[in-house]
Design an enzyme around this catalytic site. Structure first.
Site, PDB file in Angstrom:
ATOM      1  N   TRP A 172      41.355  47.268  19.768  1.00  0.00           N
ATOM      2  CA  TRP A 172      41.566  45.999  20.486  1.00  0.00           C
ATOM      3  C   TRP A 172      40.272  45.201  20.600  1.00  0.00           C
ATOM      4  O   TRP A 172      39.206  45.783  20.814  1.00  0.00           O
ATOM      5  CB  TRP A 172      42.069  46.320  21.901  1.00  0.00           C
ATOM      6  CG  TRP A 172      41.841  45.202  22.862  1.00  0.00           C
ATOM      7  CD1 TRP A 172      40.735  44.950  23.603  1.00  0.00           C
ATOM      8  CD2 TRP A 172      42.770  44.148  23.150  1.00  0.00           C
ATOM      9  NE1 TRP A 172      40.904  43.807  24.350  1.00  0.00           N
ATOM     10  CE2 TRP A 172      42.153  43.303  24.099  1.00  0.00           C
ATOM     11  CE3 TRP A 172      44.067  43.839  22.729  1.00  0.00           C
ATOM     12  CZ2 TRP A 172      42.765  42.169  24.599  1.00  0.00           C
ATOM     13  CZ3 TRP A 172      44.690  42.703  23.238  1.00  0.00           C
ATOM     14  CH2 TRP A 172      44.039  41.894  24.159  1.00  0.00           C
TER      15      TRP A 172
ATOM     16  N   ASN B 104      38.727  41.368  22.410  1.00  0.00           N
ATOM     17  CA  ASN B 104      38.909  40.065  23.051  1.00  0.00           C
ATOM     18  C   ASN B 104      37.614  39.240  22.935  1.00  0.00           C
ATOM     19  O   ASN B 104      37.108  39.087  21.822  1.00  0.00           O
ATOM     20  CB  ASN B 104      39.541  40.128  24.452  1.00  0.00           C
ATOM     21  CG  ASN B 104      38.825  40.994  25.453  1.00  0.00           C
ATOM     22  OD1 ASN B 104      38.836  42.219  25.367  1.00  0.00           O
ATOM     23  ND2 ASN B 104      38.184  40.331  26.428  1.00  0.00           N
ATOM     24  N   ASP B 105      37.027  38.779  24.015  1.00  0.00           N
ATOM     25  CA  ASP B 105      35.957  37.784  23.952  1.00  0.00           C
ATOM     26  C   ASP B 105      34.830  38.087  22.961  1.00  0.00           C
ATOM     27  O   ASP B 105      34.393  39.237  22.878  1.00  0.00           O
ATOM     28  CB  ASP B 105      35.261  37.672  25.314  1.00  0.00           C
ATOM     29  CG  ASP B 105      36.231  37.545  26.464  1.00  0.00           C
ATOM     30  OD1 ASP B 105      35.754  37.527  27.598  1.00  0.00           O
ATOM     31  OD2 ASP B 105      37.456  37.494  26.223  1.00  0.00           O
TER      32      ASP B 105
ATOM     33  N   GLN C 178      34.178  42.139  22.952  1.00  0.00           N
ATOM     34  CA  GLN C 178      34.848  43.054  23.883  1.00  0.00           C
ATOM     35  C   GLN C 178      35.736  43.976  23.048  1.00  0.00           C
ATOM     36  O   GLN C 178      36.616  43.498  22.316  1.00  0.00           O
ATOM     37  CB  GLN C 178      35.681  42.240  24.880  1.00  0.00           C
ATOM     38  CG  GLN C 178      34.826  41.414  25.834  1.00  0.00           C
ATOM     39  CD  GLN C 178      34.096  42.309  26.809  1.00  0.00           C
ATOM     40  OE1 GLN C 178      34.655  42.735  27.814  1.00  0.00           O
ATOM     41  NE2 GLN C 178      32.855  42.662  26.500  1.00  0.00           N
TER      42      GLN C 178
ATOM     43  N   PHE D 170      31.484  44.438  30.166  1.00  0.00           N
ATOM     44  CA  PHE D 170      32.222  43.182  30.058  1.00  0.00           C
ATOM     45  C   PHE D 170      31.391  42.106  29.358  1.00  0.00           C
ATOM     46  O   PHE D 170      30.288  42.384  28.898  1.00  0.00           O
ATOM     47  CB  PHE D 170      32.648  42.722  31.463  1.00  0.00           C
ATOM     48  CG  PHE D 170      33.978  43.298  31.931  1.00  0.00           C
ATOM     49  CD1 PHE D 170      34.476  44.492  31.405  1.00  0.00           C
ATOM     50  CD2 PHE D 170      34.718  42.643  32.900  1.00  0.00           C
ATOM     51  CE1 PHE D 170      35.678  45.022  31.848  1.00  0.00           C
ATOM     52  CE2 PHE D 170      35.931  43.152  33.350  1.00  0.00           C
ATOM     53  CZ  PHE D 170      36.409  44.348  32.819  1.00  0.00           C
ATOM     54  N   SER D 171      31.932  40.919  29.328  1.00  0.00           N
ATOM     55  CA  SER D 171      31.321  39.856  28.511  1.00  0.00           C
ATOM     56  C   SER D 171      29.933  39.466  28.971  1.00  0.00           C
ATOM     57  O   SER D 171      29.569  39.620  30.130  1.00  0.00           O
ATOM     58  CB  SER D 171      32.232  38.626  28.508  1.00  0.00           C
ATOM     59  OG  SER D 171      33.338  38.882  27.663  1.00  0.00           O
TER      60      SER D 171
ATOM     61  N   ARG E 288      31.048  37.522  36.987  1.00  0.00           N
ATOM     62  CA  ARG E 288      30.903  38.024  35.612  1.00  0.00           C
ATOM     63  C   ARG E 288      30.591  36.937  34.592  1.00  0.00           C
ATOM     64  O   ARG E 288      30.558  35.754  34.901  1.00  0.00           O
ATOM     65  CB  ARG E 288      32.176  38.786  35.208  1.00  0.00           C
ATOM     66  CG  ARG E 288      33.476  38.007  35.254  1.00  0.00           C
ATOM     67  CD  ARG E 288      34.635  38.878  34.742  1.00  0.00           C
ATOM     68  NE  ARG E 288      35.901  38.185  34.777  1.00  0.00           N
ATOM     69  CZ  ARG E 288      36.738  38.209  35.817  1.00  0.00           C
ATOM     70  NH1 ARG E 288      36.415  38.852  36.917  1.00  0.00           N
ATOM     71  NH2 ARG E 288      37.879  37.546  35.783  1.00  0.00           N
ATOM     72  N   ASP E 289      30.388  37.446  33.369  1.00  0.00           N
ATOM     73  CA  ASP E 289      30.292  36.655  32.127  1.00  0.00           C
ATOM     74  C   ASP E 289      29.022  35.811  32.029  1.00  0.00           C
ATOM     75  O   ASP E 289      29.070  34.591  31.858  1.00  0.00           O
ATOM     76  CB  ASP E 289      31.526  35.764  31.960  1.00  0.00           C
ATOM     77  CG  ASP E 289      32.799  36.587  31.980  1.00  0.00           C
ATOM     78  OD1 ASP E 289      33.879  36.011  32.179  1.00  0.00           O
ATOM     79  OD2 ASP E 289      32.714  37.823  31.824  1.00  0.00           O
TER      80      ASP E 289
ATOM     81  N   TRP F 289      45.775  35.672  26.619  1.00  0.00           N
ATOM     82  CA  TRP F 289      46.036  36.841  27.458  1.00  0.00           C
ATOM     83  C   TRP F 289      47.511  37.020  27.778  1.00  0.00           C
ATOM     84  O   TRP F 289      47.947  38.139  28.098  1.00  0.00           O
ATOM     85  CB  TRP F 289      45.231  36.757  28.753  1.00  0.00           C
ATOM     86  CG  TRP F 289      43.812  37.192  28.574  1.00  0.00           C
ATOM     87  CD1 TRP F 289      42.711  36.403  28.529  1.00  0.00           C
ATOM     88  CD2 TRP F 289      43.351  38.535  28.388  1.00  0.00           C
ATOM     89  NE1 TRP F 289      41.587  37.165  28.324  1.00  0.00           N
ATOM     90  CE2 TRP F 289      41.954  38.484  28.236  1.00  0.00           C
ATOM     91  CE3 TRP F 289      43.976  39.775  28.315  1.00  0.00           C
ATOM     92  CZ2 TRP F 289      41.171  39.620  28.035  1.00  0.00           C
ATOM     93  CZ3 TRP F 289      43.200  40.907  28.127  1.00  0.00           C
ATOM     94  CH2 TRP F 289      41.813  40.831  27.977  1.00  0.00           C
TER      95      TRP F 289
END
Ligand code: KTE
Length: 506
Positions: free
Chosen positions: A32, A34-35, A53, A95-96, A162-163, A300
């Site tokens: 998987w 994502n970002d 991610q 995380f991102s 976050r991020d 998402w």
């Protein structure tokens, strides 16, 4: 004889099955994604780095979550590298975040043996019982990382913080971090001289709120045809976007090293499709190469459910970002983002036609067996029609046997482009089948479309990228979209000034 036929059919089936990944969009080796994270350009070795991610264990989001890693020389084909950063515990996630090149060794992590263009520092959110901002540095140019012993460098005792996207702000001679207090609807802007000690400079809130803010980013972007720039604040929101699920918005204004001040009160969407999220710009790009960015090409609402086999999702193409004054209606030109795709490919087959006024039974056809092609269409609407007339210029993109297709087109009465991506292959209640983009003509009644179709993703750039629309689509048995038919449902309404189709290979 029979045995060899059997072998060939097995070989073809295997080829057909294995051939389904997008060719010029990055996809994870397995599991998987994502970002996009940590995007940077290594000036010494001329290598582009993409982190992302990554859950390598299953084809859906879950922890332990890592920073996956890939490199490229051409921003088109990517080589998978080993996991870059991983969590301390299986129920945690890296995380991102972003990467900066610490040329002047402000962190003190590097000695003289490390080339200034390879002094790589990652700033990321460590997701454990709370979310904190942490550092990791690389002594080999971005392949392996060591976590900073003084982590976390930023902790506000929050589970929704976050991020971090960090840039060097030359004018105020400091590192600038944008990071979200996600469910407070705040982008926080911090400053630092060493990436380790951060001071809160200001907060910024604007646009659609949806459920929460995510993945911010502040970057200076040139205005076309001038030697001026403006600052752009990117902001992701998810869930609860206007089209449903996740989307990216942006604001244009000025930044003085402490506060971002928008130039107007308008909220602008980066992309009008359903599958363009968590855009991030590359660090350390040579100014002459422009401002380059990449997004996650999914949503998402259904990303964990899409019918690909053994892997899930892709990134968008890399895009070069500029600003220009774009007509949004006959009276107004708004300063807007202009996006052009960046990729390198060979053209294995192509056709080009021009000056054709389509009649009802005409069809301009092209077959791209590989399922990877681009088209450029420049057309003029000849008559100003009104209901009950329903003029459609349609591009059907079908499987080889035309058993299944998606439909892209334009209706001048509604003055919008539409995509109907409904197929039997993916029935998910959030997977919106029809998506549209309202586009002003770039000349009187004239429109341009540049489309890139890459097996299960279609990226559309209208009027040289003044408007974009990115969507995934899924054909049954993951067959290739290879047959194109450009048609009109009426005589003398659409004049094709030029149209080209090119089958792409790498
Ligand atoms: C993750 O669904 C949650 O469970 C978030 O909405 C997704 O958040 C984590 O992905 C983002 C970032 O804010 C996180 O850092 C990252 C946005 O994988 O896609």
């Amino acid at each position: 004889m029979r045995f060899s036929v059997l072998l060939i059919s097995i070989f073809c089936a295997a080829l057909a099955f294995a051939a389904e990944r997008p060719l010029i969009h990055f996809t994870p080796e397995k599991g998987w994604m994502n970002d996009p994270n940590g995007l940077f350009y290594d000036r010494k070795d001329d290598i582009w780095h993409l982190y992302f991610q990554y859950n390598p264990n299953q084809p859906y989001w879950n922890q332990p979550l890592y920073w996956g890693h890939a490199i490229s020389k051409d921003l088109t084909t990517w080589t998978h590298e080993k996991l870059a950063i991983g969590p301390e515990h299986a129920d945690e996630g890296i995380f991102s975040g972003s990467i900066v090149v610490d040329h002047n060794n402000t962190t003190g992590f590097f000695n003289e043996s490390i080339n200034p263009d390879q002094r790589v520092v990652a700033i990321y959110t460590n997701n454990a019982d709370i979310q904190t901002q942490d550092l990791a540095y690389s002594l080999d140019g971005g392949y392996t990382f060591t976590k900073y012993s003084g982590n976390p460098v930023l902790n506000v005792n929050s589970t929704q913080f976050r991020d971090p996207k960090v840039i060097w702000h030359q004018e105020s001679n400091q590192w600038i971090m944008t990071v979200v207090q996600a469910q407070q609807y705040q982008i926080q802007i911090y400053g630092s001289t060493d990436l380790k000690h951060w001071n809160l400079h200001s907060n910024f809130s604007a646009g659609f709120t949806a459920f929460q803010y995510e993945c911010p980013g502040l970057i200076e972007i040139p205005i076309v045809g001038t030697n001026e720039t403006k600052w752009v604040m990117f902001l992701a929101i998810n869930p609860g976007s206007p089209l449903g699920g996740s989307s990216d918005q942006y604001f244009i204004g000025d930044f003085d090293g402490f506060q971002f001040k928008p130039m107007d009160s308008y909220t602008r969407l980066v992309d009008l499709g359903k599958d363009f999220y968590a855009l991030q710009t590359f660090s350390d790009v040579e100014r002459t190469d422009g401002v380059l960015a990449i997004a996650w090409a999914s949503n998402w609402q259904y990303a964990n459910d899409v019918p690909t086999t053994g892997w899930r999702s892709s990134t968008s193409l890399v895009r070069n970002l500029t600003l220009d004054y774009i007509s949004t209606n006959p009276e107004k030109k708004l300063l807007s983002l202009v996006q052009t795709p960046v990729f390198e490919s060979n053209v294995s087959r192509s056709i080009e036609k021009s000056n054709i006024t389509l009649q009802k039974n005409d069809s301009i056809d092209f077959n791209a067996g590989s399922g990877v092609f681009e088209f450029e269409l420049n057309f003029k609407v000849l008559k100003k029609l009104t209901y009950p007339e329903v003029p459609n210029l349609d591009l059907y993109i079908s499987t080889k046997d035309c058993a299944e297709s998606i439909r892209f087109g334009f209706n001048p009465v509604i003055q919008a482009f539409y995509l109907d991506r409904t197929t039997d292959a993916f029935k998910n209640p959030f997977y919106t089948g029809q998506i549209s983009a309202n586009v002003e003509p770039y000349l009187d009644n004239e429109y341009k479309v540049h489309g890139v179709v890459d097996r299960n993703i279609i990226e559309l750039f209208f009027n040289d990228g003044a408007v974009t629309m990115t969507n995934t689509f899924f054909l049954s048995e993951e067959s290739n979209p290879c047959a194109m038919n450009l048609t009109s449902n009426m005589n003398d309404e659409f004049h094709i000034k030029s149209v080209s189709f090119k089958e792409l290979s790498v």
